[in-house]
Scaffold this motif. Structure first.
Motif, PDB file in Angstrom:
ATOM      1  N   LEU A 173      54.768  38.219  42.087  1.00 44.53           N
ATOM      2  CA  LEU A 173      53.385  38.661  42.248  1.00 44.53           C
ATOM      3  C   LEU A 173      53.358  39.832  43.210  1.00 44.53           C
ATOM      4  CD1 LEU A 173      50.347  38.229  41.732  1.00 44.53           C
ATOM      5  CD2 LEU A 173      50.340  36.637  43.664  1.00 44.53           C
ATOM      6  N   THR A 174      52.687  40.918  42.799  1.00 45.02           N
ATOM      7  CA  THR A 174      52.567  42.125  43.612  1.00 45.02           C
ATOM      8  C   THR A 174      51.088  42.442  43.803  1.00 45.02           C
ATOM      9  OG1 THR A 174      54.641  42.939  42.659  1.00 45.02           O
ATOM     10  CG2 THR A 174      53.246  44.551  43.765  1.00 45.02           C
ATOM     11  N   PRO A 175      50.678  42.743  45.055  1.00 41.18           N
ATOM     12  CA  PRO A 175      51.440  42.811  46.300  1.00 41.18           C
ATOM     13  C   PRO A 175      52.012  41.443  46.688  1.00 41.18           C
ATOM     14  CG  PRO A 175      49.265  43.848  46.533  1.00 41.18           C
ATOM     15  CD  PRO A 175      49.259  43.096  45.253  1.00 41.18           C
ATOM     16  N   GLY A 176      53.163  41.494  47.347  1.00 42.19           N
ATOM     17  CA  GLY A 176      53.826  40.256  47.725  1.00 42.19           C
ATOM     18  C   GLY A 176      53.050  39.448  48.731  1.00 42.19           C
ATOM     19  N   GLN A 177      52.286  40.099  49.570  1.00 44.78           N
ATOM     20  CA  GLN A 177      51.454  39.425  50.576  1.00 44.78           C
ATOM     21  C   GLN A 177      49.998  39.686  50.236  1.00 44.78           C
ATOM     22  OE1 GLN A 177      52.652  37.467  53.078  1.00 44.78           O
ATOM     23  NE2 GLN A 177      50.549  36.929  53.588  1.00 44.78           N
ATOM     24  N   LEU A 178      49.298  38.644  49.782  1.00 46.29           N
ATOM     25  CA  LEU A 178      47.879  38.797  49.480  1.00 46.29           C
ATOM     26  C   LEU A 178      47.084  38.720  50.776  1.00 46.29           C
ATOM     27  CD1 LEU A 178      47.498  36.626  46.244  1.00 46.29           C
ATOM     28  CD2 LEU A 178      47.746  39.109  46.422  1.00 46.29           C
ATOM     29  N   THR A 179      46.345  39.772  51.046  1.00 45.94           N
ATOM     30  CA  THR A 179      45.497  39.830  52.236  1.00 45.94           C
ATOM     31  C   THR A 179      44.060  40.102  51.811  1.00 45.94           C
ATOM     32  OG1 THR A 179      45.712  42.222  52.560  1.00 45.94           O
ATOM     33  CG2 THR A 179      47.455  40.816  53.488  1.00 45.94           C
ATOM     34  N   ALA A 180      43.159  40.052  52.792  1.00 43.77           N
ATOM     35  CA  ALA A 180      41.743  40.262  52.498  1.00 43.77           C
ATOM     36  C   ALA A 180      41.447  41.677  52.003  1.00 43.77           C
ATOM     37  CB  ALA A 180      40.909  39.965  53.747  1.00 43.77           C
ATOM     38  N   ALA A 181      42.419  42.585  52.123  1.00 45.87           N
ATOM     39  CA  ALA A 181      42.215  43.958  51.660  1.00 45.87           C
ATOM     40  C   ALA A 181      42.683  44.174  50.221  1.00 45.87           C
ATOM     41  CB  ALA A 181      42.946  44.932  52.586  1.00 45.87           C
ATOM     42  N   VAL A 182      43.299  43.162  49.611  1.00 46.83           N
ATOM     43  CA  VAL A 182      43.851  43.316  48.260  1.00 46.83           C
ATOM     44  C   VAL A 182      42.740  43.131  47.223  1.00 46.83           C
ATOM     45  CG1 VAL A 182      45.459  42.385  46.570  1.00 46.83           C
ATOM     46  CG2 VAL A 182      46.141  42.578  48.969  1.00 46.83           C
ATOM     47  N   ARG A 183      42.613  44.117  46.344  1.00 45.38           N
ATOM     48  CA  ARG A 183      41.622  44.050  45.283  1.00 45.38           C
ATOM     49  C   ARG A 183      42.195  43.326  44.058  1.00 45.38           C
ATOM     50  NH1 ARG A 183      41.970  49.456  45.979  1.00 45.38           N
ATOM     51  NH2 ARG A 183      42.457  49.666  43.744  1.00 45.38           N
TER      52      ARG A 183
END
Length: 378
Positions: A117-127
């Motif tokens: 899964l990309t991005p590898g680190q899901l953060t609150a900024a990931v759409r």
């Protein structure tokens, strides 16, 4: 906006009650402007509602895959990552408490080896529209085969925005996002214009007697997969082991290949090249054989691409020309000394036995794999 009395939440056509679909009720959620409905007794500001994610398994299911639900919440014109539900699954259900709002839910299962899964680190900024399941690459830049990834089905249904205003249940139908490759090999011997099958068998004539290895180059596989469908276009290389072949009553040897993602729509032509390294002691001529196919080659989600290689060898002996009659020998007059006879050149080796390889492509449903062949959950 969704009627406040609705107690089933759909993800587009995914959310179905009968056979994994809400086909008994026309309750597909309309497109929404993202404004929560707080009128007529809706939950108070700051309160959360219980959303149950339901992936009911049929009674005969043998799969043990545990899904994840990645939750994205509407923020302006985007949907930003909020949380992931991995734990708490029981009898195909898991529950989360969410603030009333508009969401997109990404269901996924069975990935993490070659497919990441990309991005590898899901953060609150990931759409939401940034998320893609990508295949890792080999040292030479070619794609590794795909994992047996499961996503919402059909393509695009997971991109639907859903309005959550009260306690609801989200039903999801998931199927493999990848296609599977299978290679079937048949050996025929042609004599006097007639081809006779030389059956492969486990006991007397296994495939490994003819082939030491099968190297496959697949041009046109997808680089990954998104909730909307295939992503990218690239080349995958892998090897198949003839010692792992299974044998059918019709004399064919079959080897299961890896999973591959379909490419992005409108990508270039798909083609497969085989380089067959021959086993020591085989009756096939040479050290390697090569063949390629483009016609009919296509990767389709949750379908099997079966490539049948028919190897024809020619055992017909060459015609031997008639030898003319020897004429009468006349009297031999006295002759001068005979000059030295020049060296006779070497006779070339007999040509190799001809080999002809024909390839047929068939696209058929995946069967006898797992209980998820026609949909992971119903």
């Amino acid at each position: 906006m969704m009627n406040k009395m609705m107690n089933k939440l759909s993800i587009g056509a995914l959310c179905l009650l009968a056979l994994g679909a809400c086909s008994d009720r026309n309750d597909r959620l309309p497109e929404t402007d993202g404004t929560p409905d707080t009128e007529n007794g809706a939950v108070a500001e700051g309160e959360k509602v219980a959303v149950t994610f339901r992936t009911p398994l049929p009674a005969s299911a043998q799969v043990t895959l545990t899904p994840e639900v990645h939750i994205f919440r509407k923020n302006g014109n985007d949907f930003l990552y909020e949380q992931t539900i991995r734990e708490g699954w029981s009898e195909g259900k898991a529950t989360a408490r969410l603030a009333p709002d508009v969401y997109k839910f990404l269901f996924a299962a069975s990935y993490g080896n070659n497919t990441r899964l990309t991005p590898g680190q899901l953060t609150a900024a990931v759409r939401f529209d940034e998320v893609v399941f990508l295949n890792r690459k080999d040292d030479d830049g070619t794609l590794l085969p795909a994992d047996e990834l499961y996503l919402q089905y059909p393509d695009g249904e997971g991109t639907t925005a859903c309005s959550v205003q009260a306690d609801d249940t989200v039903n999801c139908l998931m199927k493999r996002a990848a296609a599977k490759l299978q290679v079937r090999i048949e050996h025929y011997e042609r004599q006097n214009g007639t081809a006779t099958l030389i059956p492969y068998t486990a006991a007397t004539y296994p495939l490994k007697n003819d082939l030491a290895s099968i190297d496959v180059t697949f041009t046109g596989a997808g680089e990954g997969y998104t909730p909307a469908g295939g992503y990218g276009y690239g080349t995958t290389r892998f090897a198949l082991n003839p010692a792992l072949a299974v044998f059918s009553d019709d004399g064919a040897a079959t080897i299961d290949g890896p999973f591959l993602f379909p490419p992005a729509p409108g990508s270039g032509q798909q083609a497969v090249r085989f380089d067959l390294r021959l086993a020591t002691g085989t009756t096939l001529p040479g050290e390697t054989l090569a063949c390629e196919i483009t016609e009919g080659v296509a990767l389709k989600r949750n379908y099997l691409l079966r490539l049948t290689l028919r190897i024809y060898t020619d055992s017909t002996p060459p015609d031997i020309p008639d030898v003319p009659d020897t004429p009468d020998v006349p009297d031999i007059p006295d002759v001068p000394d005979v000059p030295d006879v020049p060296d006779i050149p070497d006779v070339p080796d007999e040509p190799d036995v001809p080999v002809d390889i024909r390839i047929q492509a068939d696209i058929i449903p995946i069967t006898a794999e797992t209980a998820g062949d026609e949909g992971m959950w119903y």
